[in-house]
Write an enzyme that holds these catalytic residues in place. Structure first.
Site, PDB file in Angstrom:
ATOM      1  N   GLY A   1       9.063   8.494  -2.916  1.00 31.53           N
ATOM      2  CA  GLY A   1       7.732   7.965  -2.637  1.00 31.53           C
ATOM      3  C   GLY A   1       7.233   7.164  -3.824  1.00 31.53           C
ATOM      4  O   GLY A   1       7.391   7.575  -4.975  1.00 31.53           O
TER       5      GLY A   1
ATOM      6  N   PHE B   1      12.202  10.161   4.581  1.00 34.31           N
ATOM      7  CA  PHE B   1      13.148   9.086   4.846  1.00 34.31           C
ATOM      8  C   PHE B   1      14.517   9.717   5.041  1.00 34.31           C
ATOM      9  O   PHE B   1      15.014  10.432   4.169  1.00 34.31           O
ATOM     10  CB  PHE B   1      13.184   8.098   3.675  1.00 34.31           C
ATOM     11  CG  PHE B   1      14.192   6.976   3.841  1.00 34.31           C
ATOM     12  CD1 PHE B   1      14.122   6.113   4.914  1.00 34.31           C
ATOM     13  CD2 PHE B   1      15.202   6.792   2.911  1.00 34.31           C
ATOM     14  CE1 PHE B   1      15.038   5.082   5.079  1.00 34.31           C
ATOM     15  CE2 PHE B   1      16.123   5.766   3.055  1.00 34.31           C
ATOM     16  CZ  PHE B   1      16.044   4.905   4.139  1.00 34.31           C
TER      17      PHE B   1
ATOM     18  N   PHE C   1      12.147   6.360   8.949  1.00 33.24           N
ATOM     19  CA  PHE C   1      11.076   6.800   8.056  1.00 33.24           C
ATOM     20  C   PHE C   1       9.977   7.435   8.883  1.00 33.24           C
ATOM     21  O   PHE C   1       9.415   6.812   9.791  1.00 33.24           O
ATOM     22  CB  PHE C   1      10.507   5.631   7.251  1.00 33.24           C
ATOM     23  CG  PHE C   1       9.526   6.065   6.192  1.00 33.24           C
ATOM     24  CD1 PHE C   1       9.974   6.541   4.975  1.00 33.24           C
ATOM     25  CD2 PHE C   1       8.157   6.016   6.423  1.00 33.24           C
ATOM     26  CE1 PHE C   1       9.084   6.966   3.998  1.00 33.24           C
ATOM     27  CE2 PHE C   1       7.261   6.430   5.462  1.00 33.24           C
ATOM     28  CZ  PHE C   1       7.723   6.909   4.242  1.00 33.24           C
TER      29      PHE C   1
ATOM     30  N   GLN D   1       6.883  -2.314  -0.369  1.00 33.24           N
ATOM     31  CA  GLN D   1       7.477  -2.203   0.970  1.00 33.24           C
ATOM     32  C   GLN D   1       6.542  -2.562   2.110  1.00 33.24           C
ATOM     33  O   GLN D   1       6.987  -2.866   3.210  1.00 33.24           O
ATOM     34  CB  GLN D   1       7.998  -0.768   1.199  1.00 33.24           C
ATOM     35  CG  GLN D   1       9.108  -0.353   0.264  1.00 33.24           C
ATOM     36  CD  GLN D   1       8.592   0.486  -0.879  1.00 33.24           C
ATOM     37  OE1 GLN D   1       7.496   0.249  -1.368  1.00 33.24           O
ATOM     38  NE2 GLN D   1       9.378   1.447  -1.313  1.00 33.24           N
ATOM     39  N   GLN D   2       5.251  -2.539   1.878  1.00 32.58           N
ATOM     40  CA  GLN D   2       4.306  -2.820   2.958  1.00 32.58           C
ATOM     41  C   GLN D   2       4.013  -4.310   3.119  1.00 32.58           C
ATOM     42  O   GLN D   2       3.355  -4.716   4.068  1.00 32.58           O
ATOM     43  CB  GLN D   2       2.984  -2.067   2.711  1.00 32.58           C
ATOM     44  CG  GLN D   2       3.109  -0.552   2.764  1.00 32.58           C
ATOM     45  CD  GLN D   2       3.403  -0.028   4.165  1.00 32.58           C
ATOM     46  OE1 GLN D   2       3.905  -0.743   5.029  1.00 32.58           O
ATOM     47  NE2 GLN D   2       3.100   1.221   4.390  1.00 32.58           N
TER      48      GLN D   2
ATOM     49  N   THR E   1       8.447  -8.868 -11.539  1.00 30.08           N
ATOM     50  CA  THR E   1       9.721  -8.362 -12.037  1.00 30.08           C
ATOM     51  C   THR E   1      10.831  -9.315 -11.610  1.00 30.08           C
ATOM     52  O   THR E   1      10.811  -9.868 -10.501  1.00 30.08           O
ATOM     53  CB  THR E   1      10.013  -6.948 -11.511  1.00 30.08           C
ATOM     54  OG1 THR E   1       9.954  -6.942 -10.080  1.00 30.08           O
ATOM     55  CG2 THR E   1       8.980  -5.958 -12.048  1.00 30.08           C
TER      56      THR E   1
ATOM     57  N   ASP F   1       9.674   1.024  -9.449  1.00 26.23           N
ATOM     58  CA  ASP F   1       8.683   2.065  -9.707  1.00 26.23           C
ATOM     59  C   ASP F   1       8.697   2.458 -11.185  1.00 26.23           C
ATOM     60  O   ASP F   1       7.640   2.693 -11.786  1.00 26.23           O
ATOM     61  CB  ASP F   1       8.965   3.301  -8.848  1.00 26.23           C
ATOM     62  CG  ASP F   1       8.839   3.021  -7.359  1.00 26.23           C
ATOM     63  OD1 ASP F   1       8.168   2.039  -6.986  1.00 26.23           O
ATOM     64  OD2 ASP F   1       9.407   3.786  -6.567  1.00 26.23           O
TER      65      ASP F   1
END
Length: 324
Positions: A48, A102, A116, A172-173, A223, A257
């Site tokens: 997550g 997931f 998911f 991811q959204q 990034t 992350d």
């Protein structure tokens, strides 16, 4: 500096199928597929976006506050995060739903079939950030990461209304969001995080040029994979930060992350944008050398040795004073 990180909390169930999915599919029967794969291995990992970022910040001693929703099955995960320096008291526990999950099976050709389950993540929209701020004595920054889309919109609006600085980070959204939603999440952000591909998608969906975005978001952090990261601000030259040398490349999952965890930790220490990005790149390098998003160990001595080699003695001296 108190930083709250909102984002998904999930369990990852990863399985390996020794054969090939393609060999099990019959062309004329694809309209009625019914398959079961006998797998060789199962790994259950903590994951997550929100939890991964907080774990990294906790490893660096930055005392992050995790904001998200989980199920009653979160208690063992909570104990793990607590033990690694994360404040989990603002995680909402659902009465009826399990923690997001997931489930993914990978075949011999590295093809994947995954599902998911959002579960309790959908209740993140019910969390009031003011309640979090009251509990900890105020918030200096809220990082709004990938989560329930409605929660992301509500957290952003609450930050604007209450005057709390926030960082926008769709990850991811981004693919499922409309241009209007993305514009709403960016407008007024102190920081905007993305990778190179997401940067192009953001400009395409919003219809805003990079220059216009920088009039709406204070600092844009992009990034660049193995090339490191770029920091952009309106009217200022870009800051480019390279990555330390990798000992080996094992698994890229969770690298983004980890970068955010290092960058936010730098901000919490009061470090410069360049130093913060360097800490982010160093932490991301540890993650890419490890299987799993929260399986790495940050040992102060080796971390500083590699950081010094990559960025020089002056940078290392500035960071060493903050690193637990």
């Amino acid at each position: 500096m108190r930083i709250a990180v909102s984002g998904s909390i999930a369990h990852d169930h990863l399985m390996t199928f020794p054969g090939r999915f393609a060999e099990q599919l019959v062309g004329e029967q694809l309209h009625t597929v019914s398959l079961s794969f006998l797998v060789d291995s199962l790994e259950v990992r903590r994951g997550g976006v929100g939890a991964n970022i907080c774990f990294g910040m906790g490893q660096l001693g930055a005392a992050p506050i995790l904001v998200g929703a989980a199920g009653a099955d979160f208690e063992e995960y909570r104990a793990w995060l607590d033990r690694h320096g994360v404040d989990t008291q603002s995680v909402r526990i659902s009465d009826v739903l399990h923690t997001a999950r997931f489930v993914c099976t990978t075949d011999a050709d590295h093809n994947q079939i995954g599902s998911f389950y959002t579960g309790a993540m959908s209740e993140a929209r019910l969390i009031e950030l003011q309640t979090v701020a009251d509990r900890v004595g105020g918030l200096d920054l809220v990082h709004i990461g990938a989560d329930d889309p409605e929660a992301m919109l509500r957290h952003t609006e609450e930050c604007r209304t209450r005057g709390i600085p926030f960082a926008a980070d769709f990850s991811q959204q981004l693919a499922r969001m409309s241009g209007e939603e993305i514009r709403d999440l960016i407008d007024g952000a102190a920081y905007l995080f993305c990778n190179e591909y997401e940067r192009s998608l953001i400009t395409a969906k919003t219809g805003w040029s990079p220059e216009e975005i920088l009039t709406r978001a204070g600092t844009w952090v992009t990034t660049l994979g193995a090339r490191g990261a770029r920091i952009s601000r309106a009217g200022e030259p870009d800051i480019e930060v390279h990555c330390p040398e990798e000992e080996e490349k094992v698994d890229p999952t969770g690298v983004g992350d980890a970068f955010r965890a290092g960058f936010l930790s730098g901000l919490a220490w009061g470090a410069s944008l360049e130093r913060s990005a360097q800490v982010g790149c160093m932490l991301a390098t540890l993650v890419i050398e490890t299987v799993g998003t929260q399986e790495y160990t940050l040992r102060r001595g080796p971390f500083m040795e590699r950081f010094t080699k990559a960025y020089g003695q002056q940078a290392a001296d500035e960071v060493r004073a903050h690193l637990l």
